[in-house]
Scaffold this motif. Sequence first.
Motif, PDB file in Angstrom:
ATOM      1  N   ARG A   1       7.883  -1.422  -3.931  1.00 18.37           N
ATOM      2  CA  ARG A   1       6.501  -1.953  -3.567  1.00 18.37           C
ATOM      3  C   ARG A   1       6.232  -3.287  -4.153  1.00 18.37           C
ATOM      4  O   ARG A   1       5.247  -3.512  -3.569  1.00 18.37           O
ATOM      5  CB  ARG A   1       5.819  -0.612  -4.664  1.00 18.37           C
ATOM      6  CG  ARG A   1       4.215  -0.813  -4.666  1.00 18.37           C
ATOM      7  CD  ARG A   1       3.556   0.357  -5.395  1.00 18.37           C
ATOM      8  NE  ARG A   1       3.918   1.574  -4.794  1.00 18.37           N
ATOM      9  CZ  ARG A   1       2.691   1.970  -3.967  1.00 18.37           C
ATOM     10  NH1 ARG A   1       1.896   1.568  -3.567  1.00 18.37           N
ATOM     11  NH2 ARG A   1       2.893   3.371  -3.671  1.00 18.37           N
TER      12      ARG A   1
ATOM     13  N   ALA B   1       0.868  -1.302   0.000  1.00 16.46           N
ATOM     14  CA  ALA B   1      -0.072   0.233   0.066  1.00 16.46           C
ATOM     15  C   ALA B   1       0.852   1.199  -0.066  1.00 16.46           C
ATOM     16  O   ALA B   1       0.440   2.264  -0.445  1.00 16.46           O
ATOM     17  CB  ALA B   1      -0.898   0.006   1.232  1.00 16.46           C
ATOM     18  N   ASN B   2       2.212   1.089   0.565  1.00 26.76           N
ATOM     19  CA  ASN B   2       2.854   2.256   0.865  1.00 26.76           C
ATOM     20  C   ASN B   2       4.354   1.665   0.516  1.00 26.76           C
ATOM     21  O   ASN B   2       4.903   0.691   0.940  1.00 26.76           O
ATOM     22  CB  ASN B   2       3.050   2.837   2.218  1.00 26.76           C
ATOM     23  CG  ASN B   2       1.616   3.709   2.316  1.00 26.76           C
ATOM     24  OD1 ASN B   2       1.132   4.634   2.039  1.00 26.76           O
ATOM     25  ND2 ASN B   2       1.006   2.617   3.361  1.00 26.76           N
ATOM     26  N   SER B   3       4.958   2.408  -0.613  1.00 27.90           N
ATOM     27  CA  SER B   3       6.265   1.965  -1.130  1.00 27.90           C
ATOM     28  C   SER B   3       7.373   2.191   0.153  1.00 27.90           C
ATOM     29  O   SER B   3       7.496   3.068   0.722  1.00 27.90           O
ATOM     30  CB  SER B   3       6.854   2.852  -2.257  1.00 27.90           C
ATOM     31  OG  SER B   3       5.954   2.496  -3.195  1.00 27.90           O
ATOM     32  N   ASP B   4       7.835   1.002   0.407  1.00 27.92           N
ATOM     33  CA  ASP B   4       8.970   1.019   1.657  1.00 27.92           C
ATOM     34  C   ASP B   4       9.655  -0.306   1.515  1.00 27.92           C
ATOM     35  O   ASP B   4       9.466  -1.447   1.388  1.00 27.92           O
ATOM     36  CB  ASP B   4       8.032   0.878   3.134  1.00 27.92           C
ATOM     37  CG  ASP B   4       9.197   1.028   4.139  1.00 27.92           C
ATOM     38  OD1 ASP B   4       9.908   0.174   4.365  1.00 27.92           O
ATOM     39  OD2 ASP B   4       8.963   1.819   4.942  1.00 27.92           O
TER      40      ASP B   4
ATOM     41  N   LYS C   1      -1.592   9.692   9.960  1.00 25.13           N
ATOM     42  CA  LYS C   1      -2.551  10.333   8.851  1.00 25.13           C
ATOM     43  C   LYS C   1      -3.603  11.036   9.308  1.00 25.13           C
ATOM     44  O   LYS C   1      -4.207  10.729  10.269  1.00 25.13           O
ATOM     45  CB  LYS C   1      -2.828   9.005   7.938  1.00 25.13           C
ATOM     46  CG  LYS C   1      -4.078   9.234   6.865  1.00 25.13           C
ATOM     47  CD  LYS C   1      -4.618   8.034   6.090  1.00 25.13           C
ATOM     48  CE  LYS C   1      -3.310   7.632   5.088  1.00 25.13           C
ATOM     49  NZ  LYS C   1      -3.791   6.512   4.168  1.00 25.13           N
TER      50      LYS C   1
ATOM     51  N   ASP D   1      -0.150  12.575   6.724  1.00 29.10           N
ATOM     52  CA  ASP D   1      -0.419  12.784   5.463  1.00 29.10           C
ATOM     53  C   ASP D   1      -2.018  13.020   5.378  1.00 29.10           C
ATOM     54  O   ASP D   1      -2.798  12.678   6.327  1.00 29.10           O
ATOM     55  CB  ASP D   1      -0.353  11.344   4.947  1.00 29.10           C
ATOM     56  CG  ASP D   1       1.183  11.003   4.352  1.00 29.10           C
ATOM     57  OD1 ASP D   1       1.753  11.936   4.310  1.00 29.10           O
ATOM     58  OD2 ASP D   1       1.292  10.023   4.152  1.00 29.10           O
TER      59      ASP D   1
ATOM     60  N   TYR E   1       2.073   4.980   9.537  1.00 25.92           N
ATOM     61  CA  TYR E   1       1.897   6.078   9.152  1.00 25.92           C
ATOM     62  C   TYR E   1       1.095   7.121   9.592  1.00 25.92           C
ATOM     63  O   TYR E   1      -0.177   6.848  10.032  1.00 25.92           O
ATOM     64  CB  TYR E   1       1.663   6.051   7.424  1.00 25.92           C
ATOM     65  CG  TYR E   1       2.883   5.211   6.641  1.00 25.92           C
ATOM     66  CD1 TYR E   1       3.925   5.948   6.368  1.00 25.92           C
ATOM     67  CD2 TYR E   1       2.553   4.074   6.360  1.00 25.92           C
ATOM     68  CE1 TYR E   1       4.852   5.132   5.480  1.00 25.92           C
ATOM     69  CE2 TYR E   1       3.357   3.247   5.783  1.00 25.92           C
ATOM     70  CZ  TYR E   1       4.528   4.007   5.133  1.00 25.92           C
ATOM     71  OH  TYR E   1       5.372   3.041   4.539  1.00 25.92           O
TER      72      TYR E   1
ATOM     73  N   GLU F   1      -5.860  13.152   3.820  1.00 25.08           N
ATOM     74  CA  GLU F   1      -6.446  12.093   2.770  1.00 25.08           C
ATOM     75  C   GLU F   1      -8.047  12.760   2.758  1.00 25.08           C
ATOM     76  O   GLU F   1      -8.680  12.855   3.950  1.00 25.08           O
ATOM     77  CB  GLU F   1      -6.453  10.682   3.134  1.00 25.08           C
ATOM     78  CG  GLU F   1      -7.337  10.102   2.090  1.00 25.08           C
ATOM     79  CD  GLU F   1      -7.135   8.401   2.453  1.00 25.08           C
ATOM     80  OE1 GLU F   1      -8.045   7.675   1.824  1.00 25.08           O
ATOM     81  OE2 GLU F   1      -6.440   7.940   3.239  1.00 25.08           O
TER      82      GLU F   1
END
Length: 364
Positions: A231, A202-205, A264, A360, A262, A362
């Motif tokens: 990813r 879901a999140n690049s890491d 959010k 973040d 994260y 949203e």
Amino acid sequence: MKAKSGKRFRWAAIIAVLWLPFFSLPAFAERIKDIASMQGVRGNQLIGYGIVVGLDNTGDQTTQTPFTTQAIGNMLSQLGVNLTTEQATKLQLKNVAAVMVTTSLPAFAKPGQAIDVTVSSMGNAKSIRGGTLLMTQLKGADGQVYAIAQGNILVGGIGATSGNSKVTVNHLSAGRIPGGATVERSVPTAVGQGGFVYYELANSDFGTAQSMVETINKAMGAGTAQALDGRRVAVRTPEDADARIAFLGRLESLEVKTALPYAKVVINPRTGSVVMNQKVTLDPCAVAHGSLSVVVDGAQPGTGQGADIQVNQANGTLMNVKAGVSLADVVKALNALGANPLDLLAILQALKAAGALRADLEVI
């Protein structure tokens, strides 16, 4: 002396190793199905044009929305009620509204399955609260009909009008119908083509991707998974269909160690809702918050006087917002601004743009 020094060094090393977990960053275990999705397994957007009936004189003004009158005429003709062009143009149905119906067809959905739909007014209807959506075809990007929607609409708001006065709470031009559409056509979804499936985080890491590969290889055997980038993770699957389903079911339940969740903030402009998780923090900043109100008193017929317009602006003060390292501190700082939920949406966006909000944003 050398023996004592070596002994002291060993004891210091042991103590350092014992205390290391308390100073290291905490790790969280998440299931693979919660942090990644399988490539190619996705929903498909559907859309349709429909008619809502049963409104309490809050529907479209047909003189300004001719497509509503045309849709009513077409619907009546299909039901055996034929109207002339002159009769159709004279229709004044204030309890009818033209709407757009949208939804997402889930992956692996089969005919007969019920899905939720969102109904949104496209004319000048004041409210669709209490209305009933008539049978509406929902089509995909290819123009094919994949679902049929119909049912009573639930609107999360309320409003009242008397003369020139109007009070509205939340948004009245959009609502939902839980289970309001029935799937009529399925979309084929291939899983495990070429002996591989690809999971997308879901999140690049890069760290999470590597941790996911190590977890899969430890549980399923060396060489089963390989990280392609930060990813995507490629996983080798059995050729047999039954064995592949069982393999993927076990794979999705594996727990992967991830970093801190994260931060959010989720905001809903239609309802004014603001939700934030516990990782949201604030840096020191200064915020000026004021409100501008415009009051228009309509002119009374026959008096010869024009409308009275007044503009009032509250005295905005520059407030110093202290840094917040916990959710409680952030909430306390935002409450000190004295902003209502709708004003808070703008303040949060400004804080993010200024780099003071560590999270973040949203918008849903």
